[in-house]
Design a protein around this motif. Structure first.
Motif, PDB file in Angstrom:
ATOM      1  N   GLU A 193       0.335  -4.736 -10.224  1.00  0.00           N
ATOM      2  CA  GLU A 193      -0.972  -4.783  -9.585  1.00  0.00           C
ATOM      3  C   GLU A 193      -1.684  -6.106  -9.873  1.00  0.00           C
ATOM      4  O   GLU A 193      -2.479  -6.592  -9.063  1.00  0.00           O
ATOM      5  CB  GLU A 193      -1.851  -3.616 -10.063  1.00  0.00           C
ATOM      6  CG  GLU A 193      -1.411  -2.245  -9.564  1.00  0.00           C
ATOM      7  CD  GLU A 193      -0.199  -1.722 -10.323  1.00  0.00           C
ATOM      8  OE1 GLU A 193       0.105  -2.274 -11.418  1.00  0.00           O
ATOM      9  OE2 GLU A 193       0.444  -0.765  -9.840  1.00  0.00           O
ATOM     10  N   GLN A 194      -1.417  -6.695 -11.046  1.00  0.00           N
ATOM     11  CA  GLN A 194      -1.979  -7.996 -11.387  1.00  0.00           C
ATOM     12  C   GLN A 194      -1.056  -9.124 -10.940  1.00  0.00           C
ATOM     13  O   GLN A 194      -1.508 -10.134 -10.390  1.00  0.00           O
ATOM     14  CB  GLN A 194      -2.205  -8.090 -12.899  1.00  0.00           C
ATOM     15  CG  GLN A 194      -3.193  -7.083 -13.456  1.00  0.00           C
ATOM     16  CD  GLN A 194      -3.325  -7.173 -14.969  1.00  0.00           C
ATOM     17  OE1 GLN A 194      -3.247  -8.261 -15.537  1.00  0.00           O
ATOM     18  NE2 GLN A 194      -3.514  -6.036 -15.621  1.00  0.00           N
ATOM     19  N   ASN A 251       5.767 -10.197 -13.943  1.00  0.00           N
ATOM     20  CA  ASN A 251       6.048  -8.770 -14.002  1.00  0.00           C
ATOM     21  C   ASN A 251       7.274  -8.451 -14.857  1.00  0.00           C
ATOM     22  O   ASN A 251       7.221  -7.595 -15.754  1.00  0.00           O
ATOM     23  CB  ASN A 251       6.231  -8.227 -12.587  1.00  0.00           C
ATOM     24  CG  ASN A 251       6.525  -6.739 -12.560  1.00  0.00           C
ATOM     25  OD1 ASN A 251       7.542  -6.307 -12.049  1.00  0.00           O
ATOM     26  ND2 ASN A 251       5.628  -5.933 -13.122  1.00  0.00           N
ATOM     27  N   ASN A 270       0.839  -1.191   0.000  1.00  0.00           N
ATOM     28  CA  ASN A 270       0.000   0.000   0.000  1.00  0.00           C
ATOM     29  C   ASN A 270       0.882   1.252   0.000  1.00  0.00           C
ATOM     30  O   ASN A 270       1.755   1.428   0.846  1.00  0.00           O
ATOM     31  CB  ASN A 270      -0.905   0.001   1.234  1.00  0.00           C
ATOM     32  CG  ASN A 270      -1.875   1.176   1.237  1.00  0.00           C
ATOM     33  OD1 ASN A 270      -2.356   1.584   0.181  1.00  0.00           O
ATOM     34  ND2 ASN A 270      -2.149   1.715   2.411  1.00  0.00           N
ATOM     35  N   LYS A 295       0.953  -9.413  -8.504  1.00  0.00           N
ATOM     36  CA  LYS A 295       1.068  -9.684  -7.069  1.00  0.00           C
ATOM     37  C   LYS A 295       0.057 -10.729  -6.596  1.00  0.00           C
ATOM     38  O   LYS A 295       0.209 -11.291  -5.513  1.00  0.00           O
ATOM     39  CB  LYS A 295       0.903  -8.396  -6.265  1.00  0.00           C
ATOM     40  CG  LYS A 295      -0.499  -7.820  -6.260  1.00  0.00           C
ATOM     41  CD  LYS A 295      -0.560  -6.539  -5.434  1.00  0.00           C
ATOM     42  CE  LYS A 295      -1.975  -5.974  -5.362  1.00  0.00           C
ATOM     43  NZ  LYS A 295      -2.024  -4.713  -4.582  1.00  0.00           N
ATOM     44  N   HIS A 296      -0.959 -11.010  -7.419  1.00  0.00           N
ATOM     45  CA  HIS A 296      -1.962 -12.010  -7.046  1.00  0.00           C
ATOM     46  C   HIS A 296      -1.634 -13.410  -7.580  1.00  0.00           C
ATOM     47  O   HIS A 296      -2.321 -14.377  -7.233  1.00  0.00           O
ATOM     48  CB  HIS A 296      -3.334 -11.596  -7.573  1.00  0.00           C
ATOM     49  CG  HIS A 296      -3.821 -10.292  -7.027  1.00  0.00           C
ATOM     50  ND1 HIS A 296      -4.029 -10.072  -5.682  1.00  0.00           N
ATOM     51  CD2 HIS A 296      -4.139  -9.125  -7.653  1.00  0.00           C
ATOM     52  CE1 HIS A 296      -4.457  -8.840  -5.493  1.00  0.00           C
ATOM     53  NE2 HIS A 296      -4.529  -8.237  -6.672  1.00  0.00           N
ATOM     54  N   GLU A 312       3.897   3.543  -4.498  1.00  0.00           N
ATOM     55  CA  GLU A 312       4.333   4.540  -5.482  1.00  0.00           C
ATOM     56  C   GLU A 312       5.377   5.479  -4.895  1.00  0.00           C
ATOM     57  O   GLU A 312       6.212   6.037  -5.614  1.00  0.00           O
ATOM     58  CB  GLU A 312       3.131   5.338  -5.995  1.00  0.00           C
ATOM     59  CG  GLU A 312       2.358   6.123  -4.933  1.00  0.00           C
ATOM     60  CD  GLU A 312       1.335   5.296  -4.193  1.00  0.00           C
ATOM     61  OE1 GLU A 312       0.671   5.833  -3.292  1.00  0.00           O
ATOM     62  OE2 GLU A 312       1.214   4.095  -4.528  1.00  0.00           O
ATOM     63  N   GLN A 335       5.318 -14.318  -9.649  1.00  0.00           N
ATOM     64  CA  GLN A 335       5.159 -12.863  -9.679  1.00  0.00           C
ATOM     65  C   GLN A 335       6.291 -12.214 -10.467  1.00  0.00           C
ATOM     66  O   GLN A 335       6.061 -11.343 -11.310  1.00  0.00           O
ATOM     67  CB  GLN A 335       5.127 -12.306  -8.259  1.00  0.00           C
ATOM     68  CG  GLN A 335       3.907 -12.682  -7.459  1.00  0.00           C
ATOM     69  CD  GLN A 335       3.876 -12.015  -6.096  1.00  0.00           C
ATOM     70  OE1 GLN A 335       4.606 -11.056  -5.846  1.00  0.00           O
ATOM     71  NE2 GLN A 335       3.035 -12.505  -5.206  1.00  0.00           N
TER      72      GLN A 335
END
Length: 309
Positions: free
Chosen positions: A166-167, A158, A53, A169-170, A56, A154
């Protein structure tokens, strides 16, 4: 934490294996696997929400404009985010230890107490059990491919396939969910419909098929194949353990400790994947999975019988 987890694994795995009939050990181990991988599916989501969280602020562009002191302060702030979760983990472990200490779990000293029909005549040395050492190599390779499937997905998504973080990480969660499905299948199928050796054989074959999918399919299809390796991997740990320690007699504890050393495959194999990927590209580096699954297939067909009487 690594030392503590190694001791826990050394005690828990043989205990669960010989707590009942050896033929249904994989079923019991699958139940434990659901608890393990269920947490493995949830933990990345929780830790990702806590730690990622506001990431950035830690991007390369933002850091490039800061002084060294400002960078260090920002990184200290990032590192501080893990303090709360790890204090919580420590408290849970203390509660768990107290609960086990006061529990009525039976003290099983050897497999003779639960599986006398499978107890073989004790041999002069642990080196006289060749199937144990083949099982050790099998477990080493299995943990290696499991970690590659779960922990590199991951990075591969990436960095290798340029899928947004954002995708990506799942993706680990998807692998864990596939493992949960595999554990549920093991609970239902073993030993009522298939035995442990056959379950391991099927898993190894699926491992080869999905690995080829990772290597040759593009984009998200490659990621899906990598996640599906969780389905192939799930029955392996529950099946390898009983096939390897069955009949060890007084060497049961020593053999179990040896198998725990095999967990080192989870540290070594991903490193080899990274080294190969640096020269061939990440996707081609997944060729390392194929010989691993083929050896596991050999152990399922023949290796677990070598030297067993």
């Amino acid at each position: 934490m690594g030392i503590g987890m190694a001791l826990l694994q050394t005690a828990a795995n043989p205990y669960i294996t010989i707590l009942g009939p050896i033929e249904s050990a994989a079923k019991r181990m699958s139940v434990m696997g659901i608890c393990n991988k269920g947490a493995g599916a949830i933990a990345p989501l929780i830790m990702g929400a806590l730690l990622l969280n506001g990431m950035e602020a830690y991007s390369a562009d933002n850091l490039s404009h800061l002084s060294l002191d400002q960078k260090n302060a920002l990184l200290d702030q990032l590192a501080g985010k893990i303090i709360g979760p790890y204090i919580f983990i420590a408290i849970v472990f203390v509660i768990l230890a107290i609960a086990i200490y006061f529990s009525s779990l039976p003290d099983i000293k050897s497999e003779v107490e639960t599986n006398p029909a499978h107890h073989s005549k004790d041999r002069s040395s642990i080196f006289k059990y060749p199937y144990l050492w083949l099982g050790f190599v099998t477990l080493f390779l299995y943990v290696g491919v499991e970690v590659i499937a779960g922990d590199t997905i991951q990075l591969y998504g990436n960095t290798g396939l340029h899928i947004p973080i954002e995708q990506a990480k799942h993706f680990t969660t998807y692998t864990m969910i596939c493992m949960l499905v595999g554990y549920l299948a093991g609970i239902v199928l073993i030993p009522k419909y298939i035995n442990q050796a056959k379950a391991l054989k099927i898993s190894a074959i699926l491992g080869v098929i999905f690995s080829l999918g990772v290597i040759f399919l593009p984009g998200y299809y490659s990621i899906a194949s990598l996640a599906l390796l969780g389905l192939a991997n799930a029955p392996m740990w529950p099946s390898i353990w009983p096939l390897t320690i069955d009949g060890l007699g007084r060497y049961l504890k020593t053999g179990s400790a040896l198998l725990i050393v095999g967990i080192a495959g989870g540290a070594i194999m991903p490193k080899l994947w990274t080294m190969i990927g640096a020269h061939t590209g990440m996707q081609s580096a997944f060729w390392i999975l194929i010989p691993c699954y083929l050896f596991i297939l050999f152990f399922a067909i023949k290796g677990h019988k070598v030297g067993k009487v």
